[in-house]
Each structure stands twice: as C-alpha cells, then as structure tokens.
Design an enzyme around this catalytic site. Sequence first.
Site, PDB file in Angstrom:
ATOM      1  N   GLU A  45      37.473  40.210  63.093  1.00 10.71           N
ATOM      2  CA  GLU A  45      37.923  39.658  61.808  1.00 10.71           C
ATOM      3  C   GLU A  45      38.515  38.250  62.059  1.00 10.71           C
ATOM      4  O   GLU A  45      39.195  38.025  63.070  1.00 10.71           O
ATOM      5  CB  GLU A  45      39.021  40.612  61.298  1.00 10.71           C
ATOM      6  CG  GLU A  45      39.695  40.245  60.011  1.00 10.71           C
ATOM      7  CD  GLU A  45      40.802  41.267  59.655  1.00 10.71           C
ATOM      8  OE1 GLU A  45      41.194  42.085  60.521  1.00 10.71           O
ATOM      9  OE2 GLU A  45      41.249  41.252  58.498  1.00 10.71           O
ATOM     10  N   LYS A 115      36.549  41.673  52.250  1.00 14.37           N
ATOM     11  CA  LYS A 115      37.403  42.823  52.583  1.00 14.37           C
ATOM     12  C   LYS A 115      37.991  43.457  51.328  1.00 14.37           C
ATOM     13  O   LYS A 115      38.673  42.779  50.541  1.00 14.37           O
ATOM     14  CB  LYS A 115      38.521  42.343  53.518  1.00 14.37           C
ATOM     15  CG  LYS A 115      39.420  43.432  54.080  1.00 14.37           C
ATOM     16  CD  LYS A 115      40.416  42.817  55.059  1.00 14.37           C
ATOM     17  CE  LYS A 115      41.272  43.840  55.779  1.00 14.37           C
ATOM     18  NZ  LYS A 115      42.153  43.223  56.792  1.00 14.37           N
ATOM     19  N   CYS A 148      38.437  45.642  59.182  1.00 17.75           N
ATOM     20  CA  CYS A 148      39.718  46.191  59.613  1.00 17.75           C
ATOM     21  C   CYS A 148      40.261  47.292  58.720  1.00 17.75           C
ATOM     22  O   CYS A 148      39.750  48.392  58.708  1.00 17.75           O
ATOM     23  CB  CYS A 148      40.714  45.051  59.827  1.00 17.75           C
ATOM     24  SG  CYS A 148      41.949  45.514  61.076  1.00 17.75           S
ATOM     25  N   VAL A 175      46.568  45.975  64.379  1.00 14.40           N
ATOM     26  CA  VAL A 175      47.952  45.887  64.838  1.00 14.40           C
ATOM     27  C   VAL A 175      48.641  47.260  64.844  1.00 14.40           C
ATOM     28  O   VAL A 175      49.662  47.424  65.499  1.00 14.40           O
ATOM     29  CB  VAL A 175      48.781  44.881  63.996  1.00 14.40           C
ATOM     30  CG1 VAL A 175      48.287  43.460  64.230  1.00 14.40           C
ATOM     31  CG2 VAL A 175      48.761  45.215  62.520  1.00 14.40           C
TER      32      VAL A 175
END
Length: 274
Positions: A45, A115, A148, A175
């Site tokens: 990404e 997204k 993501c 993350v």
Amino acid sequence: MRNWGFEMKVGFLQFAPVFGKKEDNLRTVRDLLEHIQADVIVLPELFSTGYAFLDKDELAGLAEPVQGETAEFMHGLAQATGCAFAFGFAERAGDRFYNSMAFVTPEGMVTAYRKSHLFFEEKFLFAPGDTGFNTFEYKGVKIGLLICWDWIYPEAMRTLVLQGSQVILHAANLVTPYCPDAMVTRAIENRVFVITADRCGDEIRGSKNFHFIGKSQAVAPNGDLLVRVAEETCVRVIEIDPALALDKKITEHNDLLAERRPDLYFKTQQNQPG
Ligand code: ACM
C-alpha cells in the site's frame, strides 16, 4: 476457463519506503524488480509515497491521478520485465484523495481500486473508496484487489470470491498484528489464494509513530502458508495452480459457495422452532 495444472508465478516485494521520497522509492523498486521473472508481483500500500501524511496539504503534494507518475513507472517496469504489478498509491481525483491500488501489465493498466475501509487517521485524509470490489481476468485467471484494512471485513474478500476471484492480491501497510494469521482463515473460508505484500520499517513523523510488521505472505486455498517472511526487504516468488481455487468442495457433501444461506444472513430472528 479452467486451465487445470497451469502454474502462475506470483509473489510480493516487501521493503521500507521512505516517506515523501518518491523518486528514491521508485528507484529502490526498480533495483529490486528489474530482473524479476514472474507473472504477477504485489507491492505494498502507498509504496511510492510512504504512509504517515501529516495533513491533506502534504498528501496533495504527493498524490497523483490514476495514470500518474507511479503508474507510468510501474508500466515501464512491466514492459521491461514482462511481469504484471499490483501496487498501492495515493490518488488525487479533483479535490478528493483516495488510498488506491492499480494493476498494470506490459500492455497497460487493467484496473484501479479505491480502498473501501479506511484505517485510523486515514479517515482525515482520504475519502472512502467508491469503486466497489471488481474481479478481472489476467492470463486466464480471475483476480481481485484488496488494500490493507479491507482484510478485517470478511465481506470484502467474499464479494470478490462470489464474482469468481481465484487469487486475491492484497497491498498492505500493517500495524496491528492480526492480519497475517487472519488471512489464513480468509483463504480457507473462501478457498482462494491470498498474496499479501506488506511493508516493513518505521515512520515517525510529528505525533505519528508507526511500526510496520512485515510478514508478507502467500496462502493457498486450503490454508497452507506457502511463504511468510520476517521484517526484511525482500522479493519472493512462488508457483501456484490457480485452478485449485475453482474447487469449492470442502467435503464431497459440502460446497462452500453453493451452500451459503443469504436468505438468512440479513434477517433478524423471525422463526422459532416448535
Ligand atoms: C492499514 O489499513 N494500513 C492498517
């Protein structure tokens, strides 16, 4: 088209983009991929810009139209190598910004995806995607794109699989720790190949402090982890048989998609036995 036994060489590039250094990031990608021998490679990404935009002004300075500098560069690399690339980029469309992903082949761009599910402070920068989920065909294989945080909504991958996607290409900047293992379940529950290209490294900018977990990976329709890397810069290519994702039978009496019960899924409780 069933193409049984056809092997597709797919893989990912994982690296640590440097925030705001687009030319450097593109050069790094060229150095890592200029001799690639594969059919399809997935990149992370927002690979050309980095992730931690401080505000919309900063984003405006780095975002591009769909057919922008990053896409042009990736198309050139596709022509030079014969490989197709799926990659994330910061998109500018009028006065809006999208966290987007494109698929380019040596012949040109096939599709772009925005997204759908924005993570954390992305919501203050990007508009939620409006392209929906679209399956396309490349080399006789049906492919879907996700970015993501889309992973945490099972509906996203399911929608692509109901359209016939056999291989899901997932560009990520992870993350939180959950995705790599969760994608094994996603692959099993959809009987589909899932290739995740994550980034590694850290971005510490203003009050933002992100550590990206790496762990790019490829999972088979039966949940086998075909490859998972650590937090390192690397390229991995594996051979898959995409036709395996056409077989949705889990036992001889259980066909995964045919036995769904959409008639029940969106109902509140109405009928009680007895
Ligand atoms: C994410 O969606 N980049 C976590």
